[in-house]
Design a protein around this motif. Structure first.
Motif, short mmCIF file in Angstrom:
data_model
loop_
_atom_site.label_atom_id
_atom_site.label_comp_id
_atom_site.label_asym_id
_atom_site.label_seq_id
_atom_site.Cartn_x
_atom_site.Cartn_y
_atom_site.Cartn_z
N GLN A 156 -37.26 31.88 -104.17
CA GLN A 156 -36.51 32.46 -105.29
C GLN A 156 -35.31 31.59 -105.64
O GLN A 156 -34.99 31.41 -106.83
N THR A 157 -34.63 31.05 -104.63
CA THR A 157 -33.47 30.20 -104.90
C THR A 157 -33.87 28.93 -105.63
O THR A 157 -33.21 28.52 -106.59
N ILE A 158 -34.94 28.31 -105.20
CA ILE A 158 -35.40 27.08 -105.85
C ILE A 158 -35.80 27.35 -107.29
O ILE A 158 -35.43 26.60 -108.21
N HIS A 159 -36.55 28.42 -107.52
CA HIS A 159 -36.93 28.77 -108.88
C HIS A 159 -35.69 29.08 -109.73
O HIS A 159 -35.64 28.73 -110.92
N SER A 160 -34.71 29.71 -109.12
CA SER A 160 -33.47 30.05 -109.84
C SER A 160 -32.72 28.79 -110.25
O SER A 160 -32.18 28.71 -111.37
N VAL A 161 -32.67 27.79 -109.37
CA VAL A 161 -32.01 26.52 -109.68
C VAL A 161 -32.70 25.84 -110.85
O VAL A 161 -32.07 25.38 -111.81
N ILE A 162 -34.03 25.76 -110.78
CA ILE A 162 -34.79 25.10 -111.84
C ILE A 162 -34.57 25.79 -113.18
O ILE A 162 -34.40 25.15 -114.21
N GLU A 163 -34.54 27.12 -113.17
CA GLU A 163 -34.34 27.87 -114.40
C GLU A 163 -32.92 27.67 -114.94
O GLU A 163 -32.73 27.50 -116.16
N SER A 164 -31.93 27.68 -114.06
CA SER A 164 -30.53 27.54 -114.51
C SER A 164 -30.27 26.16 -115.10
O SER A 164 -29.44 26.01 -116.00
N LEU A 165 -30.98 25.14 -114.63
CA LEU A 165 -30.78 23.79 -115.14
C LEU A 165 -31.27 23.62 -116.57
O LEU A 165 -30.91 22.66 -117.25
N LYS A 166 -32.08 24.56 -117.06
CA LYS A 166 -32.54 24.50 -118.44
C LYS A 166 -31.39 24.70 -119.42
O LYS A 166 -31.35 24.08 -120.49
N SER A 167 -30.45 25.56 -119.04
CA SER A 167 -29.30 25.84 -119.93
C SER A 167 -28.03 25.13 -119.48
O SER A 167 -27.12 24.92 -120.28
N LYS A 168 -27.98 24.74 -118.21
CA LYS A 168 -26.77 24.08 -117.70
C LYS A 168 -27.15 22.97 -116.73
O LYS A 168 -27.09 23.13 -115.51
N PRO A 169 -27.52 21.79 -117.25
CA PRO A 169 -27.82 20.65 -116.38
C PRO A 169 -26.59 20.25 -115.56
O PRO A 169 -25.45 20.51 -115.98
N LEU A 170 -26.82 19.62 -114.42
CA LEU A 170 -25.73 19.20 -113.55
C LEU A 170 -25.37 17.74 -113.80
O LEU A 170 -26.26 16.89 -113.91
N ILE A 171 -24.07 17.47 -113.89
CA ILE A 171 -23.59 16.10 -114.10
C ILE A 171 -23.34 15.45 -112.74
O ILE A 171 -22.72 16.04 -111.86
N VAL A 172 -23.83 14.23 -112.59
CA VAL A 172 -23.62 13.46 -111.36
C VAL A 172 -22.90 12.17 -111.73
O VAL A 172 -23.44 11.34 -112.46
N ASN A 173 -21.67 11.99 -111.25
CA ASN A 173 -20.92 10.77 -111.54
C ASN A 173 -20.38 10.09 -110.29
O ASN A 173 -19.49 9.25 -110.35
N GLN A 174 -20.96 10.47 -109.13
CA GLN A 174 -20.50 9.86 -107.88
C GLN A 174 -21.12 8.49 -107.63
O GLN A 174 -20.76 7.80 -106.69
N THR A 175 -22.09 8.11 -108.43
CA THR A 175 -22.78 6.85 -108.22
C THR A 175 -22.49 5.88 -109.35
O THR A 175 -21.94 6.26 -110.39
N SER A 176 -22.85 4.61 -109.14
CA SER A 176 -22.63 3.61 -110.18
C SER A 176 -23.54 3.84 -111.37
O SER A 176 -23.32 3.29 -112.45
N ILE A 177 -24.60 4.63 -111.17
CA ILE A 177 -25.49 5.00 -112.27
C ILE A 177 -25.34 6.50 -112.50
O ILE A 177 -25.95 7.31 -111.80
N PRO A 178 -24.49 6.90 -113.44
CA PRO A 178 -24.28 8.34 -113.70
C PRO A 178 -25.59 9.00 -114.11
O PRO A 178 -26.50 8.35 -114.64
N ALA A 179 -25.67 10.28 -113.89
CA ALA A 179 -26.92 10.98 -114.20
C ALA A 179 -26.63 12.41 -114.64
O ALA A 179 -25.59 12.99 -114.31
N VAL A 180 -27.57 12.96 -115.38
CA VAL A 180 -27.58 14.37 -115.72
C VAL A 180 -28.87 14.95 -115.16
O VAL A 180 -29.96 14.51 -115.51
N ILE A 181 -28.75 15.89 -114.25
CA ILE A 181 -29.92 16.48 -113.58
C ILE A 181 -30.43 17.65 -114.41
O ILE A 181 -29.73 18.65 -114.59
N THR A 182 -31.63 17.50 -114.91
CA THR A 182 -32.25 18.52 -115.75
C THR A 182 -33.26 19.34 -114.97
O THR A 182 -33.63 19.01 -113.84
N SER A 183 -33.72 20.40 -115.60
CA SER A 183 -34.75 21.24 -114.99
C SER A 183 -36.02 20.44 -114.73
O SER A 183 -36.66 20.60 -113.68
N GLU A 184 -36.38 19.56 -115.67
CA GLU A 184 -37.60 18.76 -115.50
C GLU A 184 -37.48 17.82 -114.31
O GLU A 184 -38.44 17.61 -113.56
N MET A 185 -36.30 17.22 -114.13
CA MET A 185 -36.09 16.33 -112.99
C MET A 185 -36.19 17.09 -111.68
O MET A 185 -36.79 16.62 -110.71
#
Length: 419
Positions: A156-185
């Motif tokens: 349930q937690t994993i499914h909840s994370v995937i669903e929440s990323l559809k409306s609120k992707p996570l920003i990752v800027n700790q690396t030299s290649i910034p990223a936005v983590i989406t539900s599809e990813m």
């Protein structure tokens, strides 16, 4: 086989997301068609000979050149399709052959959508993994229900994370290649993680952190997109594989429109795997094959290209050993049992093939090693001994918990299989 440098990754992932518009899908399809045209441009007539049957003929020529009376072979995943094809093309030349993680030949050599039938156990594999997490302690598996404040299971937690990323992707800027983590990813991480038991815990940990708003771990297991070393490298492995599939696959029944293709993918998502029916429908047929339908519809094929489509029960000079895994996300135990039945059709008992059931998780028996399975494989290869009928081997290590340092498949390296 060289094609061209692609900037066709228009979605940031290599399959078509749920939210894609018809215009985006059309652009993706056009890039796929361009792949096939470019492949022909740079490969020439060689492309007509990139097919499994030709590899089998090469294998037999290698056998002759080495002065071997019989071919000894161990194949995993696609390697089972290759080994099975060789065995039936050259049945008198079969020595010791193990096929582990079986691809059903009727699916492999069938139409493009038959390939999706390999996902039949994927959802059950995910549920089994997350159930094991729930039964473990929080120290062993951080998403365990035992440590959940809201009573959610790991699933349930994993499914909840995937669903929440559809409306609120996570920003990752700790690396030299910034990223936005989406539900599809995140879905892609989940799918790839089920291939090997060593990936289960990192995957669980990544989703645990994502549930708290930290997308960095997910970015690190989302391979290869955020791996700088991989990004700098070039490879044509995917190109080679889609060329082989397009040569081997029966495309006569898949000459349909992109909209019809989308509907087919939705059908398999609803009937075969909700977790990866759509992802595989686009990813396998796009990432591996750059949309097999579009490429194959205009794929440069020649009447001289050889295809072997069966039968699959030639009488082999030595019985073949088939290994099937209980929770294999892409080559189900069902396929191993079906091939076992095909090979023995018309013969008494197990005189043409034997079946070993590996009761583990992941893609092929090596994904969760078993000393029992390893011993049966070594006994077969070195001594010509077969497992007893209905034999089942248990993995050495639990999915979560203390890892026991027992013999693993890596020890195959210490054996001299063939004198």
């Amino acid at each position: 086989m060289q094609t061209f440098t692609r900037d066709a990754n228009i979605f940031g992932v290599d399959f078509v997301p749920e939210s894609a518009t018809s215009e985006q899908i059309a652009v993706f399809a056009a890039y796929s068609e361009l792949t096939g045209q470019s492949c022909l441009k740079h490969s020439g007539e060689l492309l007509y000979y990139v097919a499994t049957a030709y590899v089998c003929r090469d294998m037999d020529e290698i056998r002759k050149a080495l002065g071997m009376k019989k071919l000894n072979y161990m194949g995993f995943s696609y390697g089972t399709a290759l080994g099975n094809t060789y065995a039936n093309m050259f049945p008198d030349n079969v020595g010791r052959m193990i096929l582990d993680g079986v691809v059903n030949p009727n699916h492999y050599y069938g139409d493009a959508f038959d390939f999706l039938k390999g996902l039949v156990d994927l959802d059950a594999t995910f549920e089994s993994i997350t159930n094991a997490c729930d039964q473990a302690t929080v120290e062993e598996c951080p998403l365990s229900k035992q440590g959940s404040k809201d009573g959610k299971t790991a699933s349930q937690t994993i499914h909840s994370v995937i669903e929440s990323l559809k409306s609120k992707p996570l920003i990752v800027n700790q690396t030299s290649i910034p990223a936005v983590i989406t539900s599809e990813m995140a879905s892609k991480v989940l799918f790839r993680s089920m291939y090997d038991s060593t990936r289960f815990l990192p995957m669980i940990q990544a989703f645990h952190e994502a549930s708290k708003g930290n997308g960095y771990p997910l970015s690190q297991v989302h391979l290869p997109s955020f791996n700088e070393t991989v990004l700098k490298a070039t490879t044509q492995i995917g190109d080679s594989f889609f060329a082989i599939l397009c040569s081997d696959t029966d495309i006569s029944s898949t000459k349909i429109s992109v909209d019809e293709w989308s509907n087919k993918v939705k059908h398999y998502e609803n009937t075969v795997s909700k977790l990866a029916g759509r992802q595989w429908g686009w990813m396998l047929l796009a990432w591996y094959t750059h949309l097999l339908l579009i490429v194959s519809r205009t794929w440069p094929r020649s009447p001289k290209t050889e295809h072997y489509k069966g039968p699959w029960n030639k009488k082999f000079s030595f019985p073949i050993m088939i290994v099937g895994n209980t929770f294999d996300p892409v080559t189900p135990l069902k396929s191993a049992k079906e091939l076992y039945q095909m090979m023995n059709e018309g013969y008494e008992g197990d005189s043409n093939a034997v079946l070993l059931h590996h009761n583990g998780h992941g893609h092929c028996s090596t994904a969760q090693p078993s000393e029992c399975t390893r011993k049966h494989q070594v006994d077969y290869m070195l001594r010509g001994l077969f497992p007893s009928k209905d034999a089942v081997c248990q993995p050495d290590n639990p999915l979560f918990g203390k890892i026991i340092d027992l013999l693993s498949m890596n020890q195959f390296k210490s054996f001299k299989f063939f004198d």
